[in-house]
Write an enzyme that holds these catalytic residues in place. Structure first.
Site, mmCIF file in Angstrom:
data_model
loop_
_atom_site.group_PDB
_atom_site.id
_atom_site.type_symbol
_atom_site.label_atom_id
_atom_site.label_comp_id
_atom_site.label_asym_id
_atom_site.label_seq_id
_atom_site.Cartn_x
_atom_site.Cartn_y
_atom_site.Cartn_z
ATOM 1 N N TYR A 53 0.833 -1.196 0.000
ATOM 2 C CA TYR A 53 0.000 0.000 0.000
ATOM 3 C C TYR A 53 0.878 1.260 0.000
ATOM 4 O O TYR A 53 1.934 1.305 0.622
ATOM 5 C CB TYR A 53 -0.917 0.040 1.219
ATOM 6 N N SER A 211 -14.020 -4.489 1.211
ATOM 7 C CA SER A 211 -15.021 -3.884 0.325
ATOM 8 C C SER A 211 -16.434 -4.149 0.840
ATOM 9 O O SER A 211 -17.285 -4.666 0.111
ATOM 10 C CB SER A 211 -14.880 -4.401 -1.113
ATOM 11 N N PRO A 212 -16.718 -3.790 2.087
ATOM 12 C CA PRO A 212 -18.027 -4.107 2.667
ATOM 13 C C PRO A 212 -19.202 -3.415 1.992
ATOM 14 O O PRO A 212 -20.339 -3.876 2.108
ATOM 15 C CB PRO A 212 -17.883 -3.654 4.128
ATOM 16 N N GLY A 215 -17.405 -1.021 -3.171
ATOM 17 C CA GLY A 215 -16.946 0.171 -3.872
ATOM 18 C C GLY A 215 -17.922 1.334 -3.846
ATOM 19 O O GLY A 215 -17.900 2.189 -4.739
ATOM 20 N N GLY A 216 -18.785 1.373 -2.829
ATOM 21 C CA GLY A 216 -19.754 2.457 -2.698
ATOM 22 C C GLY A 216 -21.123 2.151 -3.263
ATOM 23 O O GLY A 216 -22.059 2.935 -3.080
ATOM 24 N N LEU A 217 -21.294 1.000 -3.933
ATOM 25 C CA LEU A 217 -22.589 0.677 -4.526
ATOM 26 C C LEU A 217 -23.665 0.438 -3.478
ATOM 27 O O LEU A 217 -24.859 0.570 -3.768
ATOM 28 C CB LEU A 217 -22.464 -0.545 -5.434
ATOM 29 N N LEU A 218 -23.250 0.096 -2.254
ATOM 30 C CA LEU A 218 -24.219 -0.126 -1.177
ATOM 31 C C LEU A 218 -24.279 1.065 -0.226
ATOM 32 O O LEU A 218 -24.846 0.973 0.852
ATOM 33 C CB LEU A 218 -23.853 -1.399 -0.399
ATOM 34 N N GLY A 219 -23.705 2.174 -0.661
ATOM 35 C CA GLY A 219 -23.654 3.350 0.195
ATOM 36 C C GLY A 219 -24.548 4.490 -0.246
ATOM 37 O O GLY A 219 -24.282 5.651 0.072
ATOM 38 N N GLY A 220 -25.610 4.180 -0.983
ATOM 39 C CA GLY A 220 -26.514 5.230 -1.451
ATOM 40 C C GLY A 220 -26.129 5.768 -2.803
ATOM 41 O O GLY A 220 -26.318 6.955 -3.093
#
Length: 323
Positions: A53, A211-212, A215-220
Site C-alpha cells: 500500500y 469492500s463491505p 466500492g460504494g454501490l451499497l452506500g446510497g
C-alpha cells in the site's frame, strides 16, 4: 465499542477494522493520523495494512505513515492490534514477492522497519502462493514467531480448500496456523458463503470482509447519482447497471428502516455469525464517523430476510447446486 476474539484465538479486536489502503494518496499523512486518532477515540483497536500500500507515495508508503503515527507515543502502538500483509511484488526483482521463506524473512523485516515496531500482531498472506509448499511457508512463520516478530498468521483471498490445506499442514507441524481470512464480502458479493466461510468456521478462522460496501454501490449510490454527487466509471459502473433494480429496492428499504444505506450494509455484515470485523477504509473523518454509526443499527429477523430477498445469498456447497 464492542470487542470479540479473532477467530479461535485469544486476541480481542474491535468489531470494526480500520483499513489504511487510502492512506498516502487520498488521505495525506496528516489526515491519516487524524483518522487514526479518531478511530482510537472510538475504541477501534484493529488496524489493517499491507506492504504494497502507498499508491502515489510508493509501495510501503502506508506502513511508513502508520509507523510515524506509532512514533508519536501515547501508547498508540500498545493499544493497536496491528495486521499487515505480504505477497505483492515490491521491486520487480526475484524473491521480492510471494511467500518463499526468503521473501517472508525480508518482507517482514522491511515492514517492521517502516512500521517502527518490533512485532506484528497478525502477519497475513495477501494471496495464496501456488508455487511454494506449505512446509516452507510454515517453517518461515514458525521462525518469525519464535523470534518474537509476529504473533499470529492470517490469510487473504484464499479459497476454502486453501484454508483447509493450510490448517492441515500447520496441525501436522503442531503450529497454530491461520486465525483469520480476509475476503471480499458484502450484500452484493456473497460467493464466499459457498466454501470459504464453511472452511473458515470449521477451522476456527474469523472472517474479515473487505469492500463491505462494494466500492460504494451499497452506500446510497443511486441517491448520490440523482444529486450529482458521484459519477461512476469502469467496472463499478458496469456492476451498477447490472444490479440497478436490486440496488434501488435496497435503498428504498433502507429508507423504510430509517437508516443510511451504508449503515445497513455494514450492519448486515456485523449480523453474520462468521464475521469478526468488516474493514472500513475512510478517506475522511466524516467517512469514519459514518462507519462507526453502523454499530448502532440493529436488524431483526424480518429485515435480514428482506435483505436476502433483495440480494440472494449462497447455501454452503454442495447444497447450493446439488443436494
Amino acid at each position: 465499542m464492542d470487542y470479540t476474539h479473532l477467530g479461535r484465538s485469544g486476541l480481542e479486536v474491535s468489531r470494526l477494522c480500520l483499513g489504511t489502503m487510502n492512506f498516502g494518496h487520498w488521505a495525506p499523512e496528516a489526515d491519516a493520523h487524524a483518522i487514526m486518532d479518531s478511530a482510537r477515540g472510538y475504541g477501534i483497536n484493529y488496524v489493517d495494512t499491507a506492504n504494497v500500500y502507498g499508491d502515489s507515495t510508493g509501495k510501503g508508503g502506508t506502513e511508513k505513515i502508520i509507523g510515524n503515527w506509532f512514533a508519536q507515543g501515547g501508547a498508540r502502538r500498545e493499544g493497536t492490534v496491528l495486521a499487515t500483509k505480504l505477497y505483492g511484488d515490491m521491486s520487480g526483482l526475484p524473491n521480492e514477492g510471494k511467500l518463499s521463506a526468503l521473501n517472508i524473512r525480508r518482507a517482514l523485516d522491511a515492514s517492521l522497519t517502516r512500521l517502527q515496531t518490533d512485532y506484528i500482531d497478525v502477519y497475513q498472506f495477501h494471496h495464496v502462493d501456488r508455487n511454494t509448499p506449505w512446509d516452507e511457508i510454515w517453517q518461515a512463520m514458525e521462525t518469525a514467531v519464535a523470534q518474537g516478530k509476529i504473533l499470529y498468521a492470517g490469510s487473504s483471498n484464499f479459497a476454502g480448500w486453501h484454508i483447509a490445506t493450510a490448517q492441515a499442514e500447520a496441525k501436522r507441524r503442531n503450529f497454530t496456523g491461520l486465525v483469520s481470512e480476509q475476503s471480499i464480502y458484502n450484500l452484493l458479493t456473497r460467493d464466499i458463503e459457498l466454501e470459504v466461510i464453511p472452511a473458515a468456521v470449521s477451522n476456527g478462522l474469523g472472517i474479515i470482509p473487505w469492500s463491505p460496501l462494494q466500492g460504494g454501490l451499497l452506500g446510497g449510490v443511486l441517491r448520490n447519482e440523482r444529486e450529482g454527487k458521484r459519477r461512476l466509471e469502469g467496472k463499478v459502473a458496469e456492476l451498477l447497471e447490472k444490479n440497478r433494480p436490486a440496488i434501488g429496492q435496497y435503498e428504498d428499504f433502507c429508507a423504510e428502516l430509517g437508516h443510511q444505506p451504508g449503515d445497513v450494509g455494514l450492519a448486515w455484515l456485523l449480523h453474520q455469525p462468521a464475521v469478526t470485523a468488516p474493514i472500513v477504509g475512510p478517506r475522511t473523518l466524516d467517512q469514519l464517523d459514518a462507519a462507526v454509526r453502523a454499530l448502532t443499527v440493529s436488524l431483526d429477523a424480518e429485515a435480514l430476510a428482506r435483505l436476502d430477498e433483495i440480494f440472494p445469498g449462497r447455501k454452503p456447497a454442495p447444497e447450493h447446486y446439488a443436494w
